[in-house]
Motif scaffolding. Sequence first.
Motif, PDB file in Angstrom:
ATOM      1  N   LYS A 173       0.819  -1.220   0.000  1.00  0.00           N
ATOM      2  CA  LYS A 173       0.000   0.000   0.000  1.00  0.00           C
ATOM      3  C   LYS A 173       0.850   1.266   0.000  1.00  0.00           C
ATOM      4  N   ILE A 174       2.002   1.243   0.701  1.00  0.00           N
ATOM      5  CA  ILE A 174       2.785   2.477   0.855  1.00  0.00           C
ATOM      6  C   ILE A 174       4.034   2.553  -0.020  1.00  0.00           C
ATOM      7  N   ALA A 175       4.438   1.467  -0.654  1.00  0.00           N
ATOM      8  CA  ALA A 175       5.708   1.442  -1.399  1.00  0.00           C
ATOM      9  C   ALA A 175       5.809   2.576  -2.419  1.00  0.00           C
ATOM     10  N   PHE A 176       4.719   2.878  -3.111  1.00  0.00           N
ATOM     11  CA  PHE A 176       4.746   3.908  -4.155  1.00  0.00           C
ATOM     12  C   PHE A 176       5.149   5.274  -3.626  1.00  0.00           C
ATOM     13  N   ILE A 177       4.897   5.523  -2.343  1.00  0.00           N
ATOM     14  CA  ILE A 177       5.152   6.833  -1.744  1.00  0.00           C
ATOM     15  C   ILE A 177       6.618   7.227  -1.862  1.00  0.00           C
ATOM     16  N   PHE A 178       7.504   6.250  -1.823  1.00  0.00           N
ATOM     17  CA  PHE A 178       8.938   6.535  -1.755  1.00  0.00           C
ATOM     18  C   PHE A 178       9.618   6.525  -3.121  1.00  0.00           C
ATOM     19  N   GLY A 179       8.856   6.217  -4.159  1.00  0.00           N
ATOM     20  CA  GLY A 179       9.330   6.335  -5.533  1.00  0.00           C
ATOM     21  C   GLY A 179      10.672   5.681  -5.773  1.00  0.00           C
ATOM     22  N   ASP A 236       9.926  16.030   2.418  1.00  0.00           N
ATOM     23  CA  ASP A 236       9.068  15.715   3.560  1.00  0.00           C
ATOM     24  C   ASP A 236       7.619  16.083   3.293  1.00  0.00           C
ATOM     25  N   THR A 237       7.413  17.208   2.622  1.00  0.00           N
ATOM     26  CA  THR A 237       6.055  17.667   2.352  1.00  0.00           C
ATOM     27  C   THR A 237       5.296  16.640   1.516  1.00  0.00           C
ATOM     28  N   ASP A 238       5.920  16.143   0.461  1.00  0.00           N
ATOM     29  CA  ASP A 238       5.267  15.169  -0.408  1.00  0.00           C
ATOM     30  C   ASP A 238       5.034  13.848   0.315  1.00  0.00           C
ATOM     31  N   VAL A 239       6.063  13.338   0.990  1.00  0.00           N
ATOM     32  CA  VAL A 239       5.936  12.061   1.699  1.00  0.00           C
ATOM     33  C   VAL A 239       4.893  12.175   2.800  1.00  0.00           C
ATOM     34  N   MET A 283       1.613   9.879   3.020  1.00  0.00           N
ATOM     35  CA  MET A 283       1.433   9.022   4.196  1.00  0.00           C
ATOM     36  C   MET A 283       0.126   9.382   4.907  1.00  0.00           C
ATOM     37  N   CYS A 284      -0.168  10.659   4.999  1.00  0.00           N
ATOM     38  CA  CYS A 284      -1.423  11.106   5.612  1.00  0.00           C
ATOM     39  C   CYS A 284      -2.614  10.544   4.838  1.00  0.00           C
ATOM     40  N   ALA A 285      -2.535  10.546   3.524  1.00  0.00           N
ATOM     41  CA  ALA A 285      -3.616  10.004   2.698  1.00  0.00           C
ATOM     42  C   ALA A 285      -3.803   8.504   2.930  1.00  0.00           C
ATOM     43  N   HIS A 317       9.000   3.284   9.991  1.00  0.00           N
ATOM     44  CA  HIS A 317      10.304   3.900  10.241  1.00  0.00           C
ATOM     45  C   HIS A 317      10.949   4.110   8.877  1.00  0.00           C
ATOM     46  N   VAL A 318      11.380   5.324   8.575  1.00  0.00           N
ATOM     47  CA  VAL A 318      12.002   5.612   7.285  1.00  0.00           C
ATOM     48  C   VAL A 318      13.433   6.089   7.527  1.00  0.00           C
TER      49      VAL A 318
END
Length: 166
Positions: free
Chosen positions: A24-30, A65-68, A72-74, A103-104
Amino acid sequence: MALTSKIATYSSNWPVMFAAERDKIAFIFGNQLIAIHHVGSTAVPELAAKPEIDLLVEVSTHASDTDVNALMCACGYVRGTDLSEGHHFYRKDVNGIRTHKVHVCETGHKDIARMLAFRNILRQDAKIRALYQALKFKLELENTVGIKEYLALKEPFIEAILNKDK
């Protein structure tokens, strides 16, 4: 004061929950994404744990940070306080109960090796796993302040195990 959730016996569903959240979250980190590891007690078969899935996201570099944070909030996460320099932290609660922690860290961050090493020791050593589980139940029972107290009182055990052969 209560912990973020109650310790439960091991569930074979925890690895399934990890895989679903990872996907679900992998795409966030491109392009920065190197790996997403299952860490924490839910990553250790036969170990009782707070049923909070810990994901360790290893990145080549921290993206905006703003984009991530927005992505993540979404996905239902709230940005927490950094756990150390370069160790970003997110948490997800459902109906007031903590369900996931992310943890990132950039590749090479000391916390990556530490979290993976402790997880692997617990997976491989039934005696240490049993001692750690007993400690966790004891700390949960005696806890009066909340999660910070619980984590602080587990730390000497973790450090002793990680430094055992040094």
